[in-house]
Scaffold this motif. Structure first.
Motif, PDB file in Angstrom:
ATOM      1  N   ASP A 119       0.837  -1.202   0.000  1.00 58.01           N
ATOM      2  CA  ASP A 119       0.000   0.000   0.000  1.00 58.01           C
ATOM      3  C   ASP A 119       0.874   1.256   0.000  1.00 58.01           C
ATOM      4  N   SER A 120       1.962   1.242   0.758  1.00 57.92           N
ATOM      5  CA  SER A 120       2.867   2.391   0.774  1.00 57.92           C
ATOM      6  C   SER A 120       3.495   2.594  -0.596  1.00 57.92           C
ATOM      7  N   ALA A 121       3.903   1.497  -1.253  1.00 56.14           N
ATOM      8  CA  ALA A 121       4.505   1.611  -2.583  1.00 56.14           C
ATOM      9  C   ALA A 121       3.514   2.186  -3.585  1.00 56.14           C
ATOM     10  N   ALA A 122       2.254   1.752  -3.510  1.00 59.15           N
ATOM     11  CA  ALA A 122       1.247   2.207  -4.461  1.00 59.15           C
ATOM     12  C   ALA A 122       0.890   3.673  -4.272  1.00 59.15           C
ATOM     13  N   HIS A 123       1.030   4.191  -3.050  1.00 54.72           N
ATOM     14  CA  HIS A 123       0.606   5.560  -2.775  1.00 54.72           C
ATOM     15  C   HIS A 123       1.763   6.558  -2.733  1.00 54.72           C
ATOM     16  N   LEU A 124       2.986   6.074  -2.527  1.00 57.67           N
ATOM     17  CA  LEU A 124       4.125   6.981  -2.427  1.00 57.67           C
ATOM     18  C   LEU A 124       4.920   7.076  -3.716  1.00 57.67           C
ATOM     19  N   ALA A 125       4.952   6.018  -4.497  1.00 59.77           N
ATOM     20  CA  ALA A 125       5.773   5.997  -5.705  1.00 59.77           C
ATOM     21  C   ALA A 125       4.928   6.347  -6.927  1.00 59.77           C
ATOM     22  N   GLY A 126       5.519   7.119  -7.833  1.00 58.71           N
ATOM     23  CA  GLY A 126       4.886   7.379  -9.110  1.00 58.71           C
ATOM     24  C   GLY A 126       3.731   8.350  -9.045  1.00 58.71           C
ATOM     25  N   THR A 127       3.121   8.553 -10.216  1.00 53.20           N
ATOM     26  CA  THR A 127       1.968   9.425 -10.345  1.00 53.20           C
ATOM     27  C   THR A 127       0.912   8.727 -11.192  1.00 53.20           C
ATOM     28  N   GLY A 128      -0.305   9.243 -11.114  1.00 49.61           N
ATOM     29  CA  GLY A 128      -1.398   8.630 -11.864  1.00 49.61           C
ATOM     30  C   GLY A 128      -1.938   7.417 -11.129  1.00 49.61           C
ATOM     31  N   ARG A 129      -2.506   6.496 -11.882  1.00 50.97           N
ATOM     32  CA  ARG A 129      -3.057   5.274 -11.299  1.00 50.97           C
ATOM     33  C   ARG A 129      -1.938   4.244 -11.181  1.00 50.97           C
ATOM     34  N   VAL A 130      -1.510   4.010  -9.954  1.00 50.47           N
ATOM     35  CA  VAL A 130      -0.331   3.186  -9.673  1.00 50.47           C
ATOM     36  C   VAL A 130      -0.759   1.886  -9.013  1.00 50.47           C
ATOM     37  N   ARG A 131      -0.029   0.821  -9.317  1.00 50.11           N
ATOM     38  CA  ARG A 131      -0.258  -0.483  -8.694  1.00 50.11           C
ATOM     39  C   ARG A 131       1.080  -1.040  -8.243  1.00 50.11           C
ATOM     40  N   ALA A 132       1.102  -1.647  -7.070  1.00 48.94           N
ATOM     41  CA  ALA A 132       2.296  -2.311  -6.540  1.00 48.94           C
ATOM     42  C   ALA A 132       2.013  -3.805  -6.430  1.00 48.94           C
ATOM     43  N   CYS A 133       2.914  -4.615  -6.972  1.00 51.67           N
ATOM     44  CA  CYS A 133       2.734  -6.070  -6.988  1.00 51.67           C
ATOM     45  C   CYS A 133       3.945  -6.742  -6.365  1.00 51.67           C
ATOM     46  N   LEU A 134       3.683  -7.754  -5.566  1.00 48.85           N
ATOM     47  CA  LEU A 134       4.736  -8.590  -4.998  1.00 48.85           C
ATOM     48  C   LEU A 134       4.626  -9.977  -5.609  1.00 48.85           C
ATOM     49  N   TYR A 135       5.656 -10.356  -6.360  1.00 43.61           N
ATOM     50  CA  TYR A 135       5.761 -11.721  -6.885  1.00 43.61           C
ATOM     51  C   TYR A 135       6.540 -12.540  -5.868  1.00 43.61           C
ATOM     52  N   THR A 141       3.335 -23.160  -7.133  1.00 47.37           N
ATOM     53  CA  THR A 141       2.944 -22.066  -8.026  1.00 47.37           C
ATOM     54  C   THR A 141       3.280 -20.723  -7.392  1.00 47.37           C
ATOM     55  N   PRO A 142       4.080 -19.869  -8.078  1.00 47.36           N
ATOM     56  CA  PRO A 142       4.368 -18.540  -7.527  1.00 47.36           C
ATOM     57  C   PRO A 142       3.079 -17.742  -7.346  1.00 47.36           C
ATOM     58  N   THR A 143       3.068 -16.886  -6.350  1.00 44.30           N
ATOM     59  CA  THR A 143       1.875 -16.100  -6.052  1.00 44.30           C
ATOM     60  C   THR A 143       2.132 -14.618  -6.294  1.00 44.30           C
ATOM     61  N   VAL A 144       1.046 -13.884  -6.485  1.00 40.39           N
ATOM     62  CA  VAL A 144       1.131 -12.448  -6.715  1.00 40.39           C
ATOM     63  C   VAL A 144       0.165 -11.758  -5.767  1.00 40.39           C
ATOM     64  N   GLN A 145       0.664 -10.769  -5.024  1.00 42.02           N
ATOM     65  CA  GLN A 145      -0.169  -9.900  -4.189  1.00 42.02           C
ATOM     66  C   GLN A 145       0.004  -8.477  -4.687  1.00 42.02           C
ATOM     67  N   TYR A 146      -1.065  -7.705  -4.645  1.00 45.80           N
ATOM     68  CA  TYR A 146      -0.946  -6.339  -5.136  1.00 45.80           C
ATOM     69  C   TYR A 146      -1.836  -5.392  -4.349  1.00 45.80           C
ATOM     70  N   ALA A 147      -1.526  -4.094  -4.501  1.00 44.76           N
ATOM     71  CA  ALA A 147      -2.295  -3.021  -3.859  1.00 44.76           C
ATOM     72  C   ALA A 147      -2.302  -1.826  -4.801  1.00 44.76           C
ATOM     73  N   GLY A 148      -3.248  -0.928  -4.584  1.00 42.00           N
ATOM     74  CA  GLY A 148      -3.331   0.255  -5.423  1.00 42.00           C
ATOM     75  C   GLY A 148      -4.399   0.099  -6.480  1.00 42.00           C
ATOM     76  N   ARG A 149      -4.044   0.371  -7.715  1.00 45.57           N
ATOM     77  CA  ARG A 149      -4.995   0.342  -8.823  1.00 45.57           C
ATOM     78  C   ARG A 149      -5.655  -1.027  -8.959  1.00 45.57           C
ATOM     79  N   VAL A 150      -6.976  -1.009  -9.075  1.00 46.05           N
ATOM     80  CA  VAL A 150      -7.705  -2.262  -9.284  1.00 46.05           C
ATOM     81  C   VAL A 150      -7.646  -2.585 -10.766  1.00 46.05           C
ATOM     82  N   MET A 217       7.204  -5.014  -7.893  1.00 48.43           N
ATOM     83  CA  MET A 217       7.036  -4.243  -9.125  1.00 48.43           C
ATOM     84  C   MET A 217       5.972  -3.174  -8.898  1.00 48.43           C
ATOM     85  N   VAL A 218       6.272  -1.955  -9.300  1.00 55.95           N
ATOM     86  CA  VAL A 218       5.334  -0.839  -9.214  1.00 55.95           C
ATOM     87  C   VAL A 218       5.140  -0.300 -10.624  1.00 55.95           C
TER      88      VAL A 218
END
Length: 246
Positions: A119-135, A141-150, A217-218
């Motif tokens: 959530d901090s990465a999605a709101h502090l980094a970048g501009t516009g509609r941002v999404r932060a993903c953790l692979y 099976t590798p998993t992906v978690q994300y926050a920010g842009r839906v 990844m952001v």
């Protein structure tokens, strides 16, 4: 009415030159006149004051605008520092809880730290509609978690694919991937597939020592939405995730 800066330069220059010309002419008339010499001299003085005063006023105005811009920049920096502190302080406190927790509570506390960092990465980094993903390179099976842009979830990155080898090489050498514009500067081997539409991204390792946990990844829907100056913050959050998951 606000005068554009370019037009203002031409206008003030024209006024100054006209005032110089008038001061010269008034001075010549004052020297040759036998009557009303005082009025000609007064006109010469007023024109001279105008010729000198307009540039001086413009210089004072520019210095005032420069001071206001500097103050605005300082205020913005202070506001950003406060925002950073408010966003990162809970993560640091959570890492402290993880470090002092017992073996049974540590896993739950670590999992709770992941969405905080995302959530901090999605709101502090970048501009516009941002999404932060953790692979996460979990067993199976590798998993992906994300926050920010839906948005549509990203495909997991797996070893043996072009992207997987690129990411693993990045993590192995403790480097990062940065792309400000997917239309012009895509990293070699990286591809974007439908329905993904992000136009800029940065990816950093989530690793502690020899232990690699995944990649943070952001991305943003805007070209230039993720900037090079965002990379150090993203790397910091990736390091915090690694500490939490270690």
């Amino acid at each position: 009415m606000r005068i554009p800066p370019g037009a203002r330069v031409y206008l003030t220059t024209a006024i100054s030159l006209a005032a110089v010309a008038l001061a010269t002419w008034f001075g010549m008339q004052a020297g040759s006149a036998t009557a009303d010499r005082g009025w000609w001299a007064l006109g010469a003085v007023l024109a001279s004051v105008t010729a000198a005063g307009v540039p001086a006023y413009e210089q004072i105005r520019k210095e005032r605008l420069r001071a206001l811009a500097h103050r605005a920049a300082v205020d913005a920096a202070v506001a950003m520092q406060v925002t950073m502190n408010d966003a990162l302080d809970p993560i640091v406190r959570q890492l402290g809880r993880i470090a002092t927790a017992g073996r049974h509570e540590r896993a739950a506390l670590a999992e709770a730290a992941v969405p905080m960092a995302l959530d901090s990465a999605a709101h502090l980094a970048g501009t516009g509609r941002v999404r932060a993903c953790l692979y996460r390179f979990a067993p199976g099976t590798p998993t992906v978690q994300y926050a920010g842009r839906v948005d549509d979830p990203l495909e997991p990155i797996t070893e043996g694919t072009t992207e997987g080898d690129l990411v693993l090489g990045m993590i192995r050498h403790n480097q990062h991937l940065f792309c400000p514009d997917m239309g012009t500067s895509v990293p070699p081997g990286w591809r974007i597939t439908a329905p993904q539409t992000y136009q800029s991204f940065a990816a950093v390792p989530v690793a502690a020592g020899q232990n690699a946990f995944g990649m943070l990844m952001v991305d943003s829907l805007d070209s230039g939405g993720i900037r090079r100056q965002d990379v150090p913050l993203i790397r910091l959050l990736g390091g915090m995730l690694a500490v939490a998951l270690a």
